[in-house]
Design a protein around this motif. Structure first.
Motif, mmCIF file in Angstrom:
data_model
loop_
_atom_site.group_PDB
_atom_site.id
_atom_site.type_symbol
_atom_site.label_atom_id
_atom_site.label_comp_id
_atom_site.label_asym_id
_atom_site.label_seq_id
_atom_site.Cartn_x
_atom_site.Cartn_y
_atom_site.Cartn_z
ATOM 1 N N GLN A 91 20.597 2.979 23.531
ATOM 2 C CA GLN A 91 20.037 3.298 22.225
ATOM 3 C C GLN A 91 19.539 4.743 22.216
ATOM 4 O O GLN A 91 18.811 5.165 23.115
ATOM 5 N N ARG A 92 19.910 5.481 21.208
ATOM 6 C CA ARG A 92 19.430 6.851 21.042
ATOM 7 C C ARG A 92 18.434 6.895 19.885
ATOM 8 O O ARG A 92 18.440 6.032 19.007
ATOM 9 N N TYR A 93 17.624 7.951 19.890
ATOM 10 C CA TYR A 93 16.560 8.071 18.895
ATOM 11 C C TYR A 93 16.599 9.448 18.238
ATOM 12 O O TYR A 93 17.090 10.417 18.823
ATOM 13 N N GLU A 94 16.056 9.516 17.040
ATOM 14 C CA GLU A 94 16.011 10.789 16.336
ATOM 15 C C GLU A 94 15.120 11.775 17.078
ATOM 16 O O GLU A 94 14.152 11.395 17.742
ATOM 17 N N HIS A 95 15.439 13.042 16.937
ATOM 18 C CA HIS A 95 14.701 14.101 17.617
ATOM 19 C C HIS A 95 13.233 14.092 17.204
ATOM 20 O O HIS A 95 12.904 14.031 16.012
ATOM 21 N N LEU A 96 12.356 14.093 18.203
ATOM 22 C CA LEU A 96 10.908 14.107 17.994
ATOM 23 C C LEU A 96 10.428 12.885 17.207
ATOM 24 O O LEU A 96 9.441 12.962 16.468
ATOM 25 N N ASP A 97 11.106 11.772 17.380
ATOM 26 C CA ASP A 97 10.737 10.573 16.638
ATOM 27 C C ASP A 97 11.135 9.356 17.476
ATOM 28 O O ASP A 97 11.889 9.459 18.446
ATOM 29 N N ASP A 98 10.600 8.194 17.094
ATOM 30 C CA ASP A 98 11.005 6.968 17.775
ATOM 31 C C ASP A 98 11.864 6.093 16.880
ATOM 32 O O ASP A 98 12.026 4.899 17.134
ATOM 33 N N ARG A 99 12.452 6.680 15.840
ATOM 34 C CA ARG A 99 13.346 5.945 14.964
ATOM 35 C C ARG A 99 14.729 5.865 15.593
ATOM 36 O O ARG A 99 15.324 6.891 15.938
ATOM 37 N N PRO A 100 15.274 4.666 15.759
ATOM 38 C CA PRO A 100 16.584 4.547 16.419
ATOM 39 C C PRO A 100 17.719 5.049 15.540
ATOM 40 O O PRO A 100 17.718 4.866 14.322
ATOM 41 N N ILE A 101 18.694 5.682 16.173
ATOM 42 C CA ILE A 101 19.947 6.059 15.528
ATOM 43 C C ILE A 101 20.885 4.861 15.626
ATOM 44 O O ILE A 101 20.897 4.148 16.638
ATOM 45 N N THR A 102 21.652 4.615 14.584
ATOM 46 C CA THR A 102 22.559 3.469 14.591
ATOM 47 C C THR A 102 23.413 3.471 15.859
ATOM 48 O O THR A 102 24.086 4.451 16.169
ATOM 49 N N PHE A 103 23.373 2.368 16.582
ATOM 50 C CA PHE A 103 24.105 2.260 17.850
ATOM 51 C C PHE A 103 25.536 1.821 17.598
ATOM 52 O O PHE A 103 25.795 0.887 16.829
#
Length: 438
Positions: A37-49
């Motif tokens: 799982q990856r996350y947005e830069h400087l955030d803990d919001r996940p990028i769609t996997f």
């Protein structure tokens, strides 16, 4: 057709490919990671996997992170199945489906636990995104292994074709709803929502972002917005939208006119060219040559409809046809919408370059049975390209009055997903539309 009974044969085919690939590369084991799982830069919001397609080809688990497959020829493949104890998010359910009996499944609660179930890294080919590496297990992507597997991924098994038929049927339900919304003069956003509802998709699990283009927006090849406001007049509608089934994709484009005779004639003519090109998807046919033939056929449409007053061959040679058809005829299709391996010369590597003057073609291989390709010719009225044509040596051969009228409609693209066979091609898209209308 239900894909489940076809899975064992599919897996056997893949395992045979793996055995050959490992022998060529001098490895004993193949390890494939699903990704992290990856996350947005400087955030803990996940990028769609989206799962590693090398992993998804083996298992219908496109949304499962931190899993690993370990294959040793002659042994039952091992799956380290990540099922965390998570109360922030819904964890994956227990493994189920036709594939379960064919894997030695080891449930792990943390990503690092997978290491205990993997063979030694030193003799392993490791295929995974770089950030999926585990301590001591760093993806090495050996060329001899990767080239062999990627080349043969173009040849779909019956299981894969069954899933792609499901993906086509799902997309067609969305396309039919989208056309109806267009006929009701709805906005791009409303049309997009109608597509999602009918296809059962979310924005996040579409195979690619829907292109929902009204009027002039049809001239933007990868139009990326969906305007919420309804247009004063819905003159034309281009939709490029697909569906998925267990990670496999469909990729379908349709264009609709709304009463204008000239644009309706153009849509009809491009559709005729598209069907003729589909019929040329035959074993032994060079796809790059088919792309150039598409230019000649579309140039014939431009001449016949009095848009360009030049012979088709002259249009192609002078680059005029590329002003109106500036992209490639199509690409391989499968787990990835633009599936890997489109330029490969052999399963040992090498590259077949695009023909000169055609920089956006995504497939240059010779067609063979079990390949699935898209056929997507188009004619567009793109202001920046037309400006160059107007300033060039062939401006006098262009009917600018016709261009000015047709600019208001954007353009036309018709796209089907086609299976190359030993004889007549199978059109997954037209079959799905036919079944839906029955």
């Amino acid at each position: 057709m239900d894909p489940a009974p076809l899975y064992r044969e599919h897996l056997d085919t893949l395992l045979a490919r793996v055995a050959t690939a490992l022998e060529r590369g001098g490895f004993e084991h193949l390890l494939i990671g699903s990704g992290v799982q990856r996350y947005e830069h400087l955030d803990d919001r996940p990028i769609t996997f989206r799962g590693n397609p090398q992993f998804v080809q083996f298992l219908p688990l496109p949304a499962h992170t931190d899993c690993w497959i370990a294959i040793t020829p002659g042994n039952k493949p091992v799956l380290a199945y990540y099922q965390p104890d998570d109360y922030w998010h819904l964890p994956p359910a227990a493994p189920s489906g036709a594939w379960v009996e064919h894997f030695d499944i080891r449930t792990v609660r943390t990503p690092d636990e997978a290491r205990r179930h993997l063979p030694p890294a030193a003799r392993s080919a490791i295929l995974a995104p770089a950030d999926a590496a585990l301590d001591g297990y760093v993806p090495n992507d050996p060329a001899a292994v990767v080239d062999y597997l990627h080349y043969h991924r173009a040849f779909k098994t019956p299981y894969e074709l069954a899933l792609m038929r499901q993906a086509s049927a799902r997309a067609v339900r969305g396309h039919r709803a989208a056309e109806s919304a267009f006929r009701r003069n709805e906005s791009e956003l409303e049309i997009h929502r109608a597509y999602l509802h009918a296809s059962g998709h979310l924005d996040t699990d579409l195979p690619y972002g829907n292109i929902v283009a009204l009027n002039e927006h049809g001239a933007v090849l990868h139009y990326q917005h969906q305007q919420a406001q309804r247009p004063h007049e819905s003159r034309a509608f281009l939709i490029d939208a697909g569906g998925t089934a267990d990670g496999y994709a469909s990729d379908i484009t349709r264009t609709y006119a709304n009463g204008d005779a000239a644009f309706s004639a153009l849509v009809h003519a491009v559709d005729g060219v598209q069907l003729a090109l589909v019929d040329r998807v035959r074993a032994g046919r060079d796809y790059a040559d088919l792309h150039v033939e598409a230019h000649r056929m579309l140039a014939g449409v431009l001449r016949d409809l009095d848009i360009v007053r030049m012979a088709p061959e002259d249009q192609v040679d002078a680059g005029v046809s590329a002003v109106f058809f500036p992209h490639g005829l199509g690409h391989l299709l499968g787990i990835q919408v633009h599936d890997i391996g489109g330029f490969m010369a052999t399963d040992a590597g090498g590259r077949i370059e695009r023909p000169a003057g055609h920089p956006y073609l995504r497939l240059t291989r010779t067609l063979a049975p079990h390949m699935v390709v898209t056929i997507e010719p188009g004619i567009y009225f793109i202001d920046s390209l037309l400006a160059g044509l107007r300033e060039g040596p062939h401006a006098q051969a262009v009917n600018w009055t016709a261009i000015e009228h047709l600019r208001r409609f954007g353009g036309v693209r018709i796209e089907d997903d086609v299976v190359c066979t030993d004889s007549t091609p199978q059109n997954l898209t037209r079959d799905a539309f036919g079944a839906a209308a029955a």
